[in-house]
Design a protein around this motif. Sequence first.
Motif, PDB file in Angstrom:
ATOM      1  N   SER A 137       0.831  -1.215   0.000  1.00  0.00           N
ATOM      2  CA  SER A 137       0.000   0.000   0.000  1.00  0.00           C
ATOM      3  C   SER A 137       0.860   1.257   0.000  1.00  0.00           C
ATOM      4  O   SER A 137       0.630   2.191  -0.785  1.00  0.00           O
ATOM      5  N   TYR A 138       1.870   1.296   0.862  1.00  0.00           N
ATOM      6  CA  TYR A 138       2.679   2.509   0.952  1.00  0.00           C
ATOM      7  C   TYR A 138       3.694   2.625  -0.185  1.00  0.00           C
ATOM      8  O   TYR A 138       4.135   3.737  -0.499  1.00  0.00           O
ATOM      9  N   THR A 139       4.054   1.514  -0.812  1.00  0.00           N
ATOM     10  CA  THR A 139       4.875   1.603  -2.020  1.00  0.00           C
ATOM     11  C   THR A 139       4.098   2.256  -3.159  1.00  0.00           C
ATOM     12  O   THR A 139       4.641   3.084  -3.916  1.00  0.00           O
ATOM     13  N   VAL A 140       2.831   1.914  -3.296  1.00  0.00           N
ATOM     14  CA  VAL A 140       1.992   2.548  -4.314  1.00  0.00           C
ATOM     15  C   VAL A 140       1.836   4.042  -4.022  1.00  0.00           C
ATOM     16  O   VAL A 140       1.853   4.877  -4.942  1.00  0.00           O
ATOM     17  N   THR A 142      -7.370   2.268   9.805  1.00  0.00           N
ATOM     18  CA  THR A 142      -6.841   3.607   9.526  1.00  0.00           C
ATOM     19  C   THR A 142      -5.508   3.549   8.793  1.00  0.00           C
ATOM     20  O   THR A 142      -5.314   4.228   7.767  1.00  0.00           O
ATOM     21  N   VAL A 143      -4.573   2.733   9.297  1.00  0.00           N
ATOM     22  CA  VAL A 143      -3.208   2.718   8.760  1.00  0.00           C
ATOM     23  C   VAL A 143      -3.129   1.980   7.426  1.00  0.00           C
ATOM     24  O   VAL A 143      -2.454   2.428   6.493  1.00  0.00           O
ATOM     25  N   ASN A 144      -3.808   0.845   7.324  1.00  0.00           N
ATOM     26  CA  ASN A 144      -3.686   0.020   6.116  1.00  0.00           C
ATOM     27  C   ASN A 144      -4.614   0.444   4.990  1.00  0.00           C
ATOM     28  O   ASN A 144      -4.359   0.114   3.827  1.00  0.00           O
ATOM     29  N   PHE A 145      -5.702   1.171   5.305  1.00  0.00           N
ATOM     30  CA  PHE A 145      -6.683   1.475   4.274  1.00  0.00           C
ATOM     31  C   PHE A 145      -6.971   2.975   4.142  1.00  0.00           C
ATOM     32  O   PHE A 145      -6.786   3.547   3.069  1.00  0.00           O
TER      33      PHE A 145
END
Length: 446
Positions: free
Chosen positions: A126-129, A215-218
Motif C-alpha cells: 500500500s505505501y509503495t503505491v 486507519t493505517v492500512n486502508f
Amino acid sequence: MTDLTTSAALVVNNLTRARRLADRLDMIVWRVWVFGLGGCVVCCLGIISNLCAIVVLAHFRKKSSAPLLLIFLAVLDALYLLYYLFLENLNVLSGAAVISPSYRAHTEPVYSVLYPLPHLLQTAISYTVVILSLERYLVVACPLTTYRLNTVKMAIIAMVSILVFAVVYQTPHYMAYKYDYLGRNNTGPKKTFHRTEFGTLTFYNSVYNRWLNLTVNFLLPFAALVTLNGLLVKVLNRDKKDLSLIQLPSPTQRRSYQEHRLTLMVISMTAIFFLCELIEVTSFILTVGMDNFGQTNRDVNRFSALADLIVLTNSAINFLIYCVTGRKFRDTFRLLFWKLLHTSRMASPKLVVKRGKSDSKTSHTSGCQTSGCAKKNSTELSVSSSLKSTKTSTISEDSAGRPVKREDSAGRPVKREDSAGRPVKREDSAGRQTYDEERLARRGDL
C-alpha cells in the motif's frame, strides 16, 4: 401433547441440521473452489508475470527511481502470492480433502512463524503505491526541483523505510498467536496454533486489529492515493501539449514525454489497486474479530471469498497493466522475449520494421514462378550492382578476370571517361548494363 412437542423438536432439529449442511456446502463451494482452486491458478500466473515484470523493468533507465520502485512492488506482490499459494490456498484444498490432508499438518509449523507475513506485505504494498504516486507527481509537476531527488539512492531509502515501518507496525501480530502444546490427542500432547494472552486483550482485538488497522492500512493510503492521483490528472490535463513532444527533436522534450507515459502507467496501476483494495476493506469490516469463516453467514462468506480472490488478482495483473499502458515496457518485453528464443530477427525494435519489409519482398519474389519475373529481379540486381560499381569503382580487369587498377603517371586512380569527361558505362547489345558474374561472386554480391 408430549408427542407433538417431541415431533416439533425433531422437525426443528432436522431443519437446523439441513441449514447447517447447506451453509457448509455453500462455504465449500466458495472457499474451496472459488478461493482455493481459483486462487492457486491466479497465484501461479501472477508469480510468473511478476518475475517477467522484474526482468523487463531491470532494463529501464538506471538513473530513475520509478523503475526501481516498480521492481520493489513486483517483488512484494510475488512474495504475497507465494505465501497465499503455499500457506493459504493449498491449505484450504487440503482441509477439504481435495489434496492430501497431511499437507496441512506439515505446513502448520511454517504457518505459525510466517502468519503475519501477508499483513506485513500488504502494508508495504500500500505505501509503495503511495510513494510511487508521490514520485510521479513531483516529477511531472516540478521536474527541475525534483531532479536530484529522482535517484536510485532515494528509491532505496524509501524502500528500506517502508519495510522498517511495516515490520514495526505488524509486531503485535507476532505477539497475538503462538504454536504450542494445548490439549491432547490419542498419541499424547497436541501442538496447536492458538491465541496468546495478548491476543485476547481488548487492545489487540478492538483498538489495534479493528480501528488502527483500518486507519493505517486502508484509510490513510486511500486518502493519499485519491489526492495524489487527482493532482496528477490535473497536471497532465494542463500539460496536454507535452504529450506530443516526441515529434520535436529536443532530447529533453523526449525524456519529458517518456516520463508522462510512465506516469500514465502508474496512474492506471494505482486506480485498479484502489478499486481492488476498496473491496477488500469492505470484507475486512464484515469479518473483523472472527477466528474462522464458519462464524459468518452465507452472504458474508461469498463476498469475502470473492474479495480475497480479487486481492490476489490485483497482485497478479500489474504485468498486464504495464503491457497495455506502457509502450517502452511492451517493446522491451518483446525484445527480451525474442532474445530468449534465440531469434536474431528481433535484435532491436528498428530491425523489426526493416526485416518486415525485407520479408515482404522475399515472399513476393518467391511467389513469382515465371522466368520473366526471375529475369526482372536479375536485371534489377545487375543494374543496382553496375550503378554501384560505376559510382565507386575505378577498377578494370585483365584477361583472367582479375581486377587491375588504372592509374595515371602520378599514381592516382583514373576513371573511364568519354571525350566530354563523362564516365563510360559498360553495356551489352541491348543497352543494359552488364557485370562479371564471376567477379561479383568473389565479392559476395551474388
